[in-house]
Design a protein around this motif. Sequence first.
Motif, mmCIF file in Angstrom:
data_model
loop_
_atom_site.group_PDB
_atom_site.id
_atom_site.type_symbol
_atom_site.label_atom_id
_atom_site.label_comp_id
_atom_site.label_asym_id
_atom_site.label_seq_id
_atom_site.Cartn_x
_atom_site.Cartn_y
_atom_site.Cartn_z
ATOM 1 N N ILE A 159 7.661 -40.125 -0.048
ATOM 2 C CA ILE A 159 7.519 -38.673 0.047
ATOM 3 C C ILE A 159 7.177 -38.269 1.477
ATOM 4 C CG2 ILE A 159 5.076 -38.475 -0.605
ATOM 5 C CD1 ILE A 159 7.883 -36.143 -1.754
ATOM 6 N N ARG A 160 6.446 -39.100 2.184
ATOM 7 C CA ARG A 160 6.165 -38.823 3.599
ATOM 8 C C ARG A 160 7.458 -38.865 4.409
ATOM 9 N NH1 ARG A 160 0.650 -42.318 4.639
ATOM 10 N NH2 ARG A 160 -0.738 -40.779 3.735
ATOM 11 N N LEU A 161 8.286 -39.866 4.140
ATOM 12 C CA LEU A 161 9.577 -39.958 4.822
ATOM 13 C C LEU A 161 10.396 -38.699 4.588
ATOM 14 C CD1 LEU A 161 10.648 -43.583 3.827
ATOM 15 C CD2 LEU A 161 9.829 -42.840 6.051
ATOM 16 N N CYS A 162 10.439 -38.275 3.347
ATOM 17 C CA CYS A 162 11.229 -37.097 2.982
ATOM 18 C C CYS A 162 10.680 -35.829 3.616
ATOM 19 C CB CYS A 162 11.289 -36.939 1.467
ATOM 20 S SG CYS A 162 12.195 -38.268 0.661
ATOM 21 N N ARG A 163 9.376 -35.688 3.605
ATOM 22 C CA ARG A 163 8.777 -34.488 4.206
ATOM 23 C C ARG A 163 9.096 -34.405 5.692
ATOM 24 N NH1 ARG A 163 3.356 -35.416 0.822
ATOM 25 N NH2 ARG A 163 3.900 -34.121 -0.984
ATOM 26 N N LEU A 164 8.975 -35.516 6.389
ATOM 27 C CA LEU A 164 9.297 -35.494 7.812
ATOM 28 C C LEU A 164 10.781 -35.214 8.021
ATOM 29 C CD1 LEU A 164 8.430 -35.783 10.755
ATOM 30 C CD2 LEU A 164 8.954 -38.222 10.568
ATOM 31 N N ALA A 165 11.629 -35.879 7.264
ATOM 32 C CA ALA A 165 13.074 -35.684 7.404
ATOM 33 C C ALA A 165 13.468 -34.227 7.177
ATOM 34 C CB ALA A 165 13.827 -36.589 6.433
ATOM 35 N N LEU A 166 12.921 -33.611 6.147
ATOM 36 C CA LEU A 166 13.245 -32.211 5.853
ATOM 37 C C LEU A 166 12.683 -31.280 6.915
ATOM 38 C CD1 LEU A 166 12.752 -32.244 1.997
ATOM 39 C CD2 LEU A 166 14.909 -32.169 3.252
ATOM 40 N N ASN A 167 11.515 -31.596 7.435
ATOM 41 C CA ASN A 167 10.944 -30.771 8.484
ATOM 42 C C ASN A 167 11.768 -30.881 9.760
ATOM 43 O OD1 ASN A 167 8.892 -30.489 10.930
ATOM 44 N ND2 ASN A 167 8.269 -29.137 9.246
ATOM 45 N N LEU A 168 12.231 -32.071 10.101
ATOM 46 C CA LEU A 168 13.070 -32.237 11.290
ATOM 47 C C LEU A 168 14.446 -31.600 11.090
ATOM 48 C CD1 LEU A 168 12.147 -35.894 12.280
ATOM 49 C CD2 LEU A 168 11.431 -33.783 13.423
ATOM 50 N N TRP A 169 14.910 -31.537 9.854
ATOM 51 C CA TRP A 169 16.211 -30.933 9.542
ATOM 52 C C TRP A 169 16.188 -29.428 9.808
ATOM 53 C CZ3 TRP A 169 20.982 -32.737 8.323
ATOM 54 C CH2 TRP A 169 21.904 -31.832 7.775
#
Length: 135
Positions: free
Chosen positions: A72-82
Amino acid sequence: MTQMIFSSAAHEEFYQDMLMRCGNRDPYHQAFFYCMGIAAETRENIHSLFDLENDRVRFKGLKEDWQTGGSIRLCRLALNLWNGHLGKGEERLYTPYALFDCSYAPYFMQAVQLRYGEYFREDRAFIKTGECLER
């Protein structure tokens, strides 16, 4: 940018494959697929996080049962960078304090460098007065 770091050979292979499949190597796609490739869980469930046919992220993937504390941390960062995504009512979970407090931190920094590569070029002065302006 210097040599990229990957968590595993599978991470690197996933990253290259996804960029080829989506046909876009812009900083948004690079950072997103780099993050998604760090862990096996996100690699295996990329279909719930990204719609390749329509070239867009799937936010519902954040609520899937397969998610772990690390994924979930990976996903949160990925979506924020997106696109700057901050989960409504969960903004505190998207801060560096909440995200980077894990063993993925070196890879997270690599993702930030991919997304904001123009600020990490080696030929740039580290800080120039007035360069960081409020949006």
